[in-house]
Design a protein around this motif. Sequence first.
Motif, PDB file in Angstrom:
ATOM      1  N   ARG A 208       0.854  -1.187   0.000  1.00 21.63           N
ATOM      2  CA  ARG A 208       0.000   0.000   0.000  1.00 21.63           C
ATOM      3  C   ARG A 208       0.886   1.231   0.000  1.00 21.63           C
ATOM      4  O   ARG A 208       1.805   1.327   0.826  1.00 21.63           O
ATOM      5  N   THR A 209       0.600   2.164  -0.894  1.00 22.24           N
ATOM      6  CA  THR A 209       1.421   3.377  -0.949  1.00 22.24           C
ATOM      7  C   THR A 209       0.894   4.439   0.009  1.00 22.24           C
ATOM      8  O   THR A 209       1.569   5.427   0.255  1.00 22.24           O
ATOM      9  N   GLY A 210      -0.334   4.241   0.488  1.00 20.55           N
ATOM     10  CA  GLY A 210      -0.961   5.298   1.267  1.00 20.55           C
ATOM     11  C   GLY A 210      -1.528   6.407   0.399  1.00 20.55           C
ATOM     12  O   GLY A 210      -2.055   7.389   0.915  1.00 20.55           O
ATOM     13  N   ILE A 211      -1.430   6.251  -0.926  1.00 19.01           N
ATOM     14  CA  ILE A 211      -1.982   7.269  -1.827  1.00 19.01           C
ATOM     15  C   ILE A 211      -3.415   6.888  -2.189  1.00 19.01           C
ATOM     16  O   ILE A 211      -3.695   5.747  -2.552  1.00 19.01           O
ATOM     17  N   ILE A 212      -4.315   7.839  -2.063  1.00 22.35           N
ATOM     18  CA  ILE A 212      -5.708   7.657  -2.464  1.00 22.35           C
ATOM     19  C   ILE A 212      -6.046   8.747  -3.474  1.00 22.35           C
ATOM     20  O   ILE A 212      -5.917   9.933  -3.169  1.00 22.35           O
ATOM     21  N   THR A 213      -6.428   8.353  -4.688  1.00 22.69           N
ATOM     22  CA  THR A 213      -6.844   9.365  -5.666  1.00 22.69           C
ATOM     23  C   THR A 213      -8.359   9.517  -5.625  1.00 22.69           C
ATOM     24  O   THR A 213      -9.082   8.578  -5.296  1.00 22.69           O
ATOM     25  N   LEU A 214      -8.811  10.713  -5.972  1.00 24.17           N
ATOM     26  CA  LEU A 214     -10.244  10.998  -5.990  1.00 24.17           C
ATOM     27  C   LEU A 214     -10.682  11.460  -7.372  1.00 24.17           C
ATOM     28  O   LEU A 214     -10.040  12.338  -7.968  1.00 24.17           O
ATOM     29  N   LEU A 215     -11.751  10.893  -7.855  1.00 22.04           N
ATOM     30  CA  LEU A 215     -12.380  11.353  -9.096  1.00 22.04           C
ATOM     31  C   LEU A 215     -13.885  11.412  -8.849  1.00 22.04           C
ATOM     32  O   LEU A 215     -14.481  10.423  -8.431  1.00 22.04           O
ATOM     33  N   THR A 216     -14.467  12.583  -9.070  1.00 23.69           N
ATOM     34  CA  THR A 216     -15.911  12.746  -8.861  1.00 23.69           C
ATOM     35  C   THR A 216     -16.482  13.739  -9.880  1.00 23.69           C
ATOM     36  O   THR A 216     -15.738  14.369 -10.641  1.00 23.69           O
ATOM     37  N   ASP A 217     -17.813  13.870  -9.829  1.00 23.70           N
ATOM     38  CA  ASP A 217     -18.479  14.940 -10.581  1.00 23.70           C
ATOM     39  C   ASP A 217     -19.022  15.997  -9.612  1.00 23.70           C
ATOM     40  O   ASP A 217     -20.005  16.654  -9.907  1.00 23.70           O
ATOM     41  N   PHE A 218     -18.339  16.166  -8.469  1.00 24.73           N
ATOM     42  CA  PHE A 218     -18.843  17.041  -7.405  1.00 24.73           C
ATOM     43  C   PHE A 218     -18.460  18.502  -7.586  1.00 24.73           C
ATOM     44  O   PHE A 218     -19.011  19.367  -6.897  1.00 24.73           O
TER      45      PHE A 218
END
Lengths: 269, 269, 269
Positions: free
Chosen positions: B3-13
């Motif tokens: 686990r890199t600890g990286i979380i990417t986010l993609l939304t239409d918010f």
Amino acid sequence: MNRTGIITLLTDFGLSDPYVAMMKGVILSISPDSRVVDITHDIRTGSIIQGAGVIQETYGFFPEGTIHLAVVDPGVGSKRRHIAVKADGHFFVGPDNGIFWPVIEMNEDAVIVDLNREEYFLSHITSTFHGRDVFAPVSAHLSTGKDLLEMGSVIEDPVRLDMPVPSKRTDYLYGQIMRVDHFGNLITNIRRDVLEEFLGQYDPVISVGNLEIKKLENIYSDADKGYPLALINSADMLEIAVNLGRASEYLNLNSGEEVGTMVKVGRYR
Amino acid sequence: MNRTGIITLLTDFGLSDPYVAMMKGVILSISPDSRVVDITHDIRTGSIIQGAGVIQETYGFFPEGTIHLAVVDPGVGSKRRHIAVKADGHFFVGPDNGIFWPVIEMNEDAVIVDLNREEYFLSHITSTFHGRDVFAPVSAHLSTGKDLLEMGSVIEDPVRLDMPVPSKRTDYLYGQIMRVDHFGNLITNIRRDVLEEFLGQYDPVISVGNLEIKKLENIYSDADKGYPLALINSADMLEIAVNLGRASEYLNLNSGEEVGTMVKVGRYR
Amino acid sequence: MNRTGIITLLTDFGLSDPYVAMMKGVILSISPDSRVVDITHDIRTGSIIQGAGVIQETYGFFPEGTIHLAVVDPGVGSKRRHIAVKADGHFFVGPDNGIFWPVIEMNEDAVIVDLNREEYFLSHITSTFHGRDVFAPVSAHLSTGKDLLEMGSVIEDPVRLDMPVPSKRTDYLYGQIMRVDHFGNLITNIRRDVLEEFLGQYDPVISVGNLEIKKLENIYSDADKGYPLALINSADMLEIAVNLGRASEYLNLNSGEEVGTMVKVGRYR
């Protein structure tokens, strides 16, 4: 109070100018291990009420010990004080113009400090950018563990803010639209508990402009595509929406004038 | 899997509301050392196809072990499942509405889990914001090293997505415009390898609206200022552009209607 | 030179496409502990002058050892060089098109390196996205402590940039509007010291379009609501603003044409 090293930013600066980045640079220069998270930089220019509402709605999702830096500051450079607030396990840093009033009002044991110790500011303070020159360095120092009480004097008279609240008159509950979100949803100032107490055993009749809605739905897709609905949203507020559409366009309100529009709730059995 | 600890986010918010920040607050509350990177929050409202395309195009640039959280979720609150996918060394978390289908389709050994263990959600789940209440906490738990298989049940029937693919009819290759980027470039769904196989020894004749282009360039400035060109872009897709201009304006397509417009490729020697 | 692990990004890419995220993914793949901070991605398309101005104005607020990656690169893929600059305790990485010229010009001991060692690039270099394929990996390698001088050859002839500078003719000082910010404020290229030297003991008469302002204020609220004013802003530049309004709308300039508009300063006693 423990410090998470997280500093959130809320401003009306937008992201096309380098203003927000300058604040981040100042923060990282003082507190290299802090982590800065943007709440939003698209608060309507100068709208302390909108900024105050978004802070109140958002801060609780961050861990205790987070520092929330907020700059919606049309009076920058005037004699208004700089303050920091400790309340509900969080810190808040910004101008004393009411932007933290909803947080202070909800927390009787809030500690409010007039930030009058200039050694915690940048060495050169401009008169037009206290976000960078005052609030960013103070937030950074707080994140390194500095004691809030050493950064100024406790005050008891912060500037208050008149947030529009729903009112009950005869058989109706009157609220208003506070914010139009990215999806065109109309977010009112009527909380779930206020609505439920008003309705009791009755069903609602919700009127906004020419629109009348006689039911609360649970989810957007409970309405047919393109049809309006009302629901209690994820912040526990009454919201008017259109499934797969934009309520802000569905209602024949002039663009940009939705905020402040009256929402009237009646009841029937 | 590390686990890199990286979380990417993609939304239409979008970024004007605090919705994305609430998700980040939830993530940091559960996984204080994780690092959140925005992919984009400007996916066209409800466009699962656009979201799916952007994820497919982007995830490989992140290190293995990254968690990609995607929320384009017009059916939020309905009975659609919450899923997490392990594929190609990456994790993907979001609604089971097809948004991860291109990744699943490309990776035969993808593991798909129905996230039905509520102890990994927020304690209070609203019906309209699963990005915050379900997908953010699940992603955060994953980033701390939790085993995906403990978070739900493996499924074999994820919702599929019909991505528009180019088709060959008689002597022509027909594709379409998938996205108009910030520069007004028109990005098609015709991949380099599909185009090369179709063309063989021939040169292309590319038609979009009234425009006909008879050559592939290497770089934007191969065309004169203000002139249209076609090239294979940095994602290996056929792209229509205007040097130092906007192809979306150059073509007499109605604004906002470019997406879906047919791109026809012929060949000549 | 110490490395902070901070990499700032400035581009004209916008945030609706995944281009910026791809750069961040590449950076984190090479330098997992680096921290990326956005300066802005809304530089006017292709405006090297605007990008150069924003970098010059902003970099000094970051700690020494920060790496500033800037991509405003209309000539991407052509023969222009890739460069990195070490100046004033900071690193700068981007195309050799003048975007770092103001920094180089101000720092006589700036070291400029032609980045011609491809082992520091991605293994596959596209011709249209050097931000991702060249500048992101070089910046990431720099942030891990790699020696700049090993990444290419020192050059002495970087591309220069003609930044518009104020000029004095007869009894007037002529400058121009460089940028319209998020608040509609008009930011000129007239620095405080240039203005003060020009004025001496006199008061200013500032003319922009039909507007004439005869005084410098300290803060926005020195003017009445809706009234125009001039002040020296937080970047030490002459700025035209409207208190609680937008100078860009107050002046009858055509939208989008404010940049480049002449600002004329006279003097009287």
